[in-house]
Design an enzyme around this catalytic site. Structure first.
Site, PDB file in Angstrom:
ATOM      1  N   ASP A 159     -42.768  14.279 -30.424  1.00 58.67           N
ATOM      2  CA  ASP A 159     -41.533  13.149 -30.422  1.00 58.67           C
ATOM      3  C   ASP A 159     -40.422  13.916 -30.847  1.00 58.67           C
ATOM      4  O   ASP A 159     -39.522  13.617 -30.099  1.00 58.67           O
ATOM      5  CB  ASP A 159     -41.858  12.352 -31.148  1.00 58.67           C
ATOM      6  CG  ASP A 159     -43.818  11.682 -31.381  1.00 58.67           C
ATOM      7  OD1 ASP A 159     -43.155  11.157 -30.651  1.00 58.67           O
ATOM      8  OD2 ASP A 159     -44.721  12.131 -32.192  1.00 58.67           O
TER       9      ASP A 159
ATOM     10  N   HIS B 209     -46.459   9.821 -36.966  1.00 59.20           N
ATOM     11  CA  HIS B 209     -46.726   9.129 -34.894  1.00 59.20           C
ATOM     12  C   HIS B 209     -46.776   8.163 -34.472  1.00 59.20           C
ATOM     13  O   HIS B 209     -48.510   7.402 -34.710  1.00 59.20           O
ATOM     14  CB  HIS B 209     -47.412  10.110 -34.081  1.00 59.20           C
ATOM     15  CG  HIS B 209     -47.565  10.651 -32.668  1.00 59.20           C
ATOM     16  ND1 HIS B 209     -47.028  10.771 -32.066  1.00 59.20           N
ATOM     17  CD2 HIS B 209     -48.767  10.222 -32.418  1.00 59.20           C
ATOM     18  CE1 HIS B 209     -47.173  10.473 -30.890  1.00 59.20           C
ATOM     19  NE2 HIS B 209     -48.557   9.649 -31.095  1.00 59.20           N
TER      20      HIS B 209
HETATM   21  P1  NDP Z   1     -56.354  10.440 -23.914  1.00 62.68           P
HETATM   22  O1  NDP Z   1     -57.088  11.672 -23.448  1.00 62.68           O
HETATM   23  O2  NDP Z   1     -55.435   9.961 -23.075  1.00 62.68           O
HETATM   24  O3  NDP Z   1     -56.026  10.344 -25.242  1.00 62.68           O
HETATM   25  C1  NDP Z   1     -56.651  10.610 -26.453  1.00 62.68           C
HETATM   26  C2  NDP Z   1     -56.146  10.182 -27.609  1.00 62.68           C
HETATM   27  O4  NDP Z   1     -54.344  11.014 -28.143  1.00 62.68           O
HETATM   28  C3  NDP Z   1     -56.131   9.079 -27.728  1.00 62.68           C
HETATM   29  O5  NDP Z   1     -56.422   8.936 -29.200  1.00 62.68           O
HETATM   30  C4  NDP Z   1     -53.960   8.530 -27.583  1.00 62.68           C
HETATM   31  O6  NDP Z   1     -53.654   7.480 -28.388  1.00 62.68           O
HETATM   32  C5  NDP Z   1     -54.005  10.193 -28.511  1.00 62.68           C
HETATM   33  N1  NDP Z   1     -52.352  10.550 -27.922  1.00 62.68           N
HETATM   34  C6  NDP Z   1     -51.616  10.532 -29.032  1.00 62.68           C
HETATM   35  N2  NDP Z   1     -51.034  10.689 -28.167  1.00 62.68           N
HETATM   36  C7  NDP Z   1     -50.431  10.519 -27.663  1.00 62.68           C
HETATM   37  C8  NDP Z   1     -49.429  10.539 -26.949  1.00 62.68           C
HETATM   38  N3  NDP Z   1     -48.362  10.935 -26.388  1.00 62.68           N
HETATM   39  N4  NDP Z   1     -49.547  10.259 -25.406  1.00 62.68           N
HETATM   40  C9  NDP Z   1     -51.355   9.437 -25.052  1.00 62.68           C
HETATM   41  N5  NDP Z   1     -51.666  10.011 -25.646  1.00 62.68           N
HETATM   42  C10 NDP Z   1     -51.764   9.929 -27.283  1.00 62.68           C
HETATM   43  O7  NDP Z   1     -57.368   9.361 -23.974  1.00 62.68           O
HETATM   44  P2  NDP Z   1     -58.913   9.344 -23.289  1.00 62.68           P
HETATM   45  O8  NDP Z   1     -59.224   7.769 -23.116  1.00 62.68           O
HETATM   46  O9  NDP Z   1     -58.291   9.420 -21.437  1.00 62.68           O
HETATM   47  O10 NDP Z   1     -60.129   9.808 -23.188  1.00 62.68           O
HETATM   48  C11 NDP Z   1     -60.568   9.819 -24.666  1.00 62.68           C
HETATM   49  C12 NDP Z   1     -61.590  10.841 -24.450  1.00 62.68           C
HETATM   50  O11 NDP Z   1     -62.309  10.732 -25.706  1.00 62.68           O
HETATM   51  C13 NDP Z   1     -62.944  10.107 -24.262  1.00 62.68           C
HETATM   52  O12 NDP Z   1     -62.994  11.070 -22.850  1.00 62.68           O
HETATM   53  C14 NDP Z   1     -63.664   9.794 -25.304  1.00 62.68           C
HETATM   54  O13 NDP Z   1     -64.990   9.364 -24.345  1.00 62.68           O
HETATM   55  C15 NDP Z   1     -63.556  10.926 -26.083  1.00 62.68           C
HETATM   56  N6  NDP Z   1     -63.782  11.150 -27.330  1.00 62.68           N
HETATM   57  C16 NDP Z   1     -64.635  12.014 -27.924  1.00 62.68           C
HETATM   58  C17 NDP Z   1     -65.407  11.716 -29.124  1.00 62.68           C
HETATM   59  C18 NDP Z   1     -66.198  12.764 -29.309  1.00 62.68           C
HETATM   60  O14 NDP Z   1     -65.970  13.933 -29.133  1.00 62.68           O
HETATM   61  N7  NDP Z   1     -67.385  12.754 -30.565  1.00 62.68           N
HETATM   62  C19 NDP Z   1     -64.553  10.769 -30.100  1.00 62.68           C
HETATM   63  C20 NDP Z   1     -64.353   9.241 -29.050  1.00 62.68           C
HETATM   64  C21 NDP Z   1     -63.678   9.755 -28.382  1.00 62.68           C
HETATM   65  P3  NDP Z   1     -53.635   6.202 -28.013  1.00 62.68           P
HETATM   66  O15 NDP Z   1     -54.830   5.680 -27.631  1.00 62.68           O
HETATM   67  O16 NDP Z   1     -52.769   5.525 -28.985  1.00 62.68           O
HETATM   68  O17 NDP Z   1     -52.920   6.358 -26.730  1.00 62.68           O
END
Ligand code: NDP
Length: 327
Positions: free
Chosen positions: A161, A189
């Protein structure tokens, strides 16, 4: 040669992870003389773990001189073991028709567990940076589990931001980006966060004087910064990832660089009128590679006060949704 830093990353096979890991391994986050070991954590889902394997193969194929090891695991107690930095990116996205309270609770379970495990197994100097949304509240939840690590080690990212706000001010003023200083993000955020333009300077002069357009600063500027994530989704069909990863590089790099002045979501302790128990964005000054202090005393006008009250209210509501989990 310095000893390698252990950097744990959750959600490592996700979009942001894919833009982030290569920059950590190249030295962008911790410097060109700091070796790293990447401890990659993903959800225990076969497809996701397979994708993680592919990411690790690509990291190998980059032959980064600073990358001294890669751990791939779905077991958080393995992934966070002895970690010096824990970058919490993985979070459950909001599904169709899902209420905010449900999202908070579902993610709350993940961050309770991760906070507990980090506190038990991470390095004595461990620091935590949360990106997974709702980042401020997830950070507060993780910190609630810490008995060993102090609350100030837990930070959430509002740097994207800040970077967005800096660019918007520079464009409006027709100035070089580097001329814009002291633009700080307060609060959550989320679209309620407040880019406090009144303290920003452009080329050493107050930004508000240089831009000379209060209606733009209070309207389109705040709105553009607050809703930039949604605008990127609308344009790209996917959420921002490279810019989020870049902001995390900036967030951590600034936290280990004495003298850096930047926006971080930290435990508010009541600064700037925030509820003392929520994590809110505010300006900090890095004092040593392992510590920072909140910069207090920026005066707020009535407009700023009303924006701070709105974002504080949202943070307090988020806290109320998860109160039963953390108390
Ligand atoms: P991303 O990598 O795109 O995003 C991950 C997180 O970052 C989301 O919560 C997203 O929020 C957040 N975020 C914060 N700021 C921003 C921003 N400016 N722009 C975009 N995102 C932002 O998500 P993916 O779905 O590609 O990947 C998430 C991964 O997490 C998956 O591979 C999943 O398997 C994994 N995961 C792992 C866990 C663990 O390690 N135990 C638990 C849960 C999930 P928002 O959704 O609001 O965009």
């Amino acid at each position: 040669m310095k000893a390698p830093l252990r950097v744990a990353v959750t959600g490592a096979a996700g979009q942001i992870g894919y833009s982030l890991l290569f920059r950590i391994a190249s030295g962008a986050m911790f410097g060109p003389d700091q070796p790293v070991i990447l401890q990659l954590i993903e959800a225990p889902v076969e497809k996701v773990m397979k994708a993680l394997e592919g990411v690790a193969m690509e990291l190998d194929d980059c032959a980064f001189p600073l990358l001294k090891g890669i751990v791939q695991t779905s077991d958080a107690s393995v992934g966070f073991k002895d970690a010096n930095w824990c970058l919490l990116i993985g979070a459950k996205p909001r599904g169709p028709g899902m209420e905010r309270a449900d999202l908070l609770k579902d993610n709350g379970k993940i961050f309770i567990e991760q906070g507990r495990i980090i506190d038990a197994v991470a390095a004595a100097d461990a620091r935590i940076a949360v990106v997974g949304n709702p980042a401020n509240t997830n950070c507060m939840i993780a910190a609630s589990q810490a008995k060993r690590l102090p609350a100030e080690r837990f930070t959430a990212m509002v740097r994207l931001d800040q970077n967005r706000a800096q660019t918007q001010l520079a464009k409006k003023a027709g100035a070089d980006l580097t001329a814009v200083k002291n633009i700080f993000i307060y609060g959550n955020h989320s679209p309620t966060m407040f880019p406090a333009y009144a303290h920003a300077t452009i080329g050493g002069k107050p930004a508000a004087e240089v831009i000379n357009d209060t209606a733009w600063l209070q309207g389109p500027f705040c709105e553009t910064v607050g809703k930039r994530g949604a605008a990127i989704i609308a344009a790209r069909g996917l959420s921002s990832a490279a810019s989020a990863a870049n902001a995390l590089v900036d967030h951590v790099r600034s936290l280990v660089t004495p003298g850096a002045i930047h926006s971080v979501a930290v435990k508010s302790n009541g600064h700037y009128g925030f509820d003392a128990l929520v994590w809110a964005g505010m300006p900090v000054r890095t004092t040593t590679p392992g510590s920072y202090e909140v910069i207090t005393g920026y005066a707020m006008d009535d407009f700023a006060k009303s924006k701070l009250a709105t974002t504080n209210k949202e943070l307090m509501e988020e806290r109320a949704f998860v109160a039963d989990m953390i108390n």
